[in-house]
Scaffold this active site. Structure first.
Site, PDB file in Angstrom:
ATOM      1  N   TYR A   1      45.349  20.389  36.734  1.00 29.93           N
ATOM      2  CA  TYR A   1      45.944  18.794  36.722  1.00 29.93           C
ATOM      3  C   TYR A   1      46.903  18.606  38.052  1.00 29.93           C
ATOM      4  O   TYR A   1      46.059  17.077  38.331  1.00 29.93           O
ATOM      5  CB  TYR A   1      45.927  18.056  35.430  1.00 29.93           C
ATOM      6  CG  TYR A   1      46.587  17.048  35.091  1.00 29.93           C
ATOM      7  CD1 TYR A   1      45.491  16.147  34.625  1.00 29.93           C
ATOM      8  CD2 TYR A   1      48.085  16.441  35.432  1.00 29.93           C
ATOM      9  CE1 TYR A   1      45.743  14.949  34.542  1.00 29.93           C
ATOM     10  CE2 TYR A   1      48.551  14.624  34.633  1.00 29.93           C
ATOM     11  CZ  TYR A   1      47.177  13.907  33.959  1.00 29.93           C
ATOM     12  OH  TYR A   1      47.901  13.185  34.115  1.00 29.93           O
TER      13      TYR A   1
ATOM     14  N   LYS B   1      52.177  12.131  37.624  1.00 24.81           N
ATOM     15  CA  LYS B   1      52.944  11.196  35.691  1.00 24.81           C
ATOM     16  C   LYS B   1      54.623  11.787  35.501  1.00 24.81           C
ATOM     17  O   LYS B   1      54.330  11.085  35.069  1.00 24.81           O
ATOM     18  CB  LYS B   1      52.035  12.857  34.476  1.00 24.81           C
ATOM     19  CG  LYS B   1      50.872  11.455  34.795  1.00 24.81           C
ATOM     20  CD  LYS B   1      50.235  10.071  34.411  1.00 24.81           C
ATOM     21  CE  LYS B   1      48.851  10.088  34.055  1.00 24.81           C
ATOM     22  NZ  LYS B   1      48.979   8.868  33.954  1.00 24.81           N
TER      23      LYS B   1
HETATM   24  P1  NAD Z   1      39.443   5.178  32.064  1.00 19.74           P
HETATM   25  O1  NAD Z   1      38.639   5.901  33.538  1.00 19.74           O
HETATM   26  O2  NAD Z   1      38.589   4.909  31.079  1.00 19.74           O
HETATM   27  O3  NAD Z   1      40.554   4.338  32.621  1.00 19.74           O
HETATM   28  C1  NAD Z   1      40.756   4.791  33.794  1.00 19.74           C
HETATM   29  C2  NAD Z   1      40.963   2.515  34.671  1.00 19.74           C
HETATM   30  O4  NAD Z   1      41.759   3.011  35.910  1.00 19.74           O
HETATM   31  C3  NAD Z   1      40.103   2.289  35.286  1.00 19.74           C
HETATM   32  O5  NAD Z   1      39.613   1.640  34.219  1.00 19.74           O
HETATM   33  C4  NAD Z   1      39.548   2.936  36.512  1.00 19.74           C
HETATM   34  O6  NAD Z   1      38.516   1.718  36.712  1.00 19.74           O
HETATM   35  C5  NAD Z   1      40.511   2.453  36.388  1.00 19.74           C
HETATM   36  N1  NAD Z   1      41.709   2.909  38.006  1.00 19.74           N
HETATM   37  C6  NAD Z   1      41.250   3.256  38.972  1.00 19.74           C
HETATM   38  N2  NAD Z   1      41.621   3.181  40.079  1.00 19.74           N
HETATM   39  C7  NAD Z   1      42.042   1.841  39.970  1.00 19.74           C
HETATM   40  C8  NAD Z   1      42.697   0.767  41.214  1.00 19.74           C
HETATM   41  N3  NAD Z   1      42.708   0.881  42.123  1.00 19.74           N
HETATM   42  N4  NAD Z   1      42.578  -0.232  40.697  1.00 19.74           N
HETATM   43  C9  NAD Z   1      42.266  -0.553  39.314  1.00 19.74           C
HETATM   44  N5  NAD Z   1      42.094  -0.665  38.341  1.00 19.74           N
HETATM   45  C10 NAD Z   1      41.483   1.175  38.658  1.00 19.74           C
HETATM   46  O7  NAD Z   1      40.763   6.865  32.097  1.00 19.74           O
HETATM   47  P2  NAD Z   1      41.533   6.590  30.244  1.00 19.74           P
HETATM   48  O8  NAD Z   1      41.386   8.538  30.865  1.00 19.74           O
HETATM   49  O9  NAD Z   1      41.286   5.595  29.389  1.00 19.74           O
HETATM   50  O10 NAD Z   1      42.443   6.683  31.847  1.00 19.74           O
HETATM   51  C11 NAD Z   1      43.396   5.785  31.057  1.00 19.74           C
HETATM   52  C12 NAD Z   1      45.349   6.188  31.477  1.00 19.74           C
HETATM   53  O11 NAD Z   1      45.809   6.988  30.406  1.00 19.74           O
HETATM   54  C13 NAD Z   1      45.390   6.637  33.071  1.00 19.74           C
HETATM   55  O12 NAD Z   1      46.866   6.694  33.405  1.00 19.74           O
HETATM   56  C14 NAD Z   1      45.334   8.762  32.301  1.00 19.74           C
HETATM   57  O13 NAD Z   1      45.271   9.155  33.451  1.00 19.74           O
HETATM   58  C15 NAD Z   1      45.437   7.878  31.563  1.00 19.74           C
HETATM   59  N6  NAD Z   1      45.190   9.606  30.539  1.00 19.74           N
HETATM   60  C16 NAD Z   1      44.131   9.871  30.021  1.00 19.74           C
HETATM   61  C17 NAD Z   1      44.337  11.627  28.795  1.00 19.74           C
HETATM   62  C18 NAD Z   1      42.342  11.555  28.823  1.00 19.74           C
HETATM   63  O14 NAD Z   1      43.178  12.814  28.711  1.00 19.74           O
HETATM   64  N7  NAD Z   1      42.145  10.592  29.003  1.00 19.74           N
HETATM   65  C19 NAD Z   1      45.326  11.415  28.801  1.00 19.74           C
HETATM   66  C20 NAD Z   1      47.067  11.050  28.886  1.00 19.74           C
HETATM   67  C21 NAD Z   1      46.707  10.278  29.689  1.00 19.74           C
END
Ligand code: NAD
Length: 259
Positions: free
Chosen positions: A155, A162
């Site tokens: 990570y 984060k």
């Molecule tokens: P996802 O890929 O579906 O969503 C990530 C989003 O970030 C996408 O829509 C992408 O277009 C957007 N993005 C990236 N760069 C960008 C920019 N410059 N401007 C605008 N938008 C931008 O994945 P997700 O897992 O749903 O991620 C959403 C959040 O959840 C993130 O912050 C991720 O770190 C967090 N998260 C994810 C997990 C997991 O295991 N999937 C766990 C904990 C936290």
């Protein structure tokens, strides 16, 4: 009457129907919220528009959070159509794939800056640009991961990002609290999404996670959506500056012994 009837929610970070933002959007829609979606580029727009339409929403606007001009334009579009709004969902994170593998100490200056800019500063930038449009009683919510608190293999720079994001939540909560606007984060367990697919070994992580978590399962977008609903509704009216775990209890467990 739904928990969010009469509330307007800006959803940033929907990429497809696997996105955490989609779980949140469905939960909000089911409880009566009016939604607006942003997209980062045309490829994502093609996926976001039909999903938005399936929830009866045609308010879909561009915003690359790396651009202050985009953020200002997004705020202007919201002001023009809604005047004010109630809920801001920041479900955005990005780091270069090569930074999410191997030793943390190989992180490059550029890779560090990209992760911090897109995944951390963006929350503050968006809140700053929309602060005057957020109603009293409103709520800001971002997404984080436990790799901020303890080392999660591969990570790497996202764990550092984060940690900074979680600190930002506390500072923003302090700034916005006197206006009766709450700022929180959900720390979600691993979920298979586009962003997660960039982390080396993610599939194996999902498997081991379910074996260790007290609930003996992985978490879903809907689990996160329902907690987001709680946090952004009046039910959480005195909760701010918090990191709420939706991880099937994973972080409460220390060592496990195979038996
Ligand atoms: P996802 O890929 O579906 O969503 C990530 C989003 O970030 C996408 O829509 C992408 O277009 C957007 N993005 C990236 N760069 C960008 C920019 N410059 N401007 C605008 N938008 C931008 O994945 P997700 O897992 O749903 O991620 C959403 C959040 O959840 C993130 O912050 C991720 O770190 C967090 N998260 C994810 C997990 C997991 O295991 N999937 C766990 C904990 C936290």
């Amino acid at each position: 009457m739904g928990l969010l009837t009469g509330k307007r929610a800006l959803i940033m970070g929907l990429a497809n129907d696997n996105s955490i933002a989609w779980g949140i959007s469905k939960a909000f829609h089911a409880e009566g919220a009016e939604l607006c979606f942003t997209y980062v580029n045309e490829a994502i727009e093609k996926r976001v528009r039909p999903l938005a339409a399936s929830l009866g929403c045609d308010f879909v606007i561009p915003c690359n959070v790396d651009s202050d001009a985009d953020i200002d334009q997004m705020a202007a579009s919201i002001k023009e159509r809604w005047g004010t709004f109630d809920i801001l969902i920041h479900a955005i994170g990005y780091a270069k794939k090569e930074e999410l593998n191997g030793e943390y100490l190989n992180v490059t200056r550029e890779g560090f800056q990209i992760a911090m800019n897109t995944s951390v500063y963006s929350l503050t930038a968006v809140v700053k640009a929309t602060r005057s449009l957020l109603n009293s009683g409103g709520s800001v919510l971002t997404l984080t991961y436990h790799g901020s608190q303890q080392v999660a293999q591969n990570y790497n720079v996202m764990g550092v990002a984060k940690a900074a994001l979680e600190a930002s939540v506390r500072y923003l909560a302090s700034d916005l609290g006197p206006s009766n606007i709450r700022v929180n984060a959900i720390s979600a367990g691993p979920i298979r999404t586009l962003a997660a697919s960039g982390i080396a070994g993610f599939k194996d992580l999902l498997k081991s996670f379910a074996g260790v978590a007290p609930l003996r399962r992985n978490v879903t977008q809907d689990d996160v959506g329902n907690t987001a609903l709680f946090l952004c509704s009046h039910l959480a009216s005195a909760t701010t500056g918090e990191i709420i775990y939706v991880d099937a209890g994973f972080r409460t467990v220390s060592i496990t012994i195979d038996s």
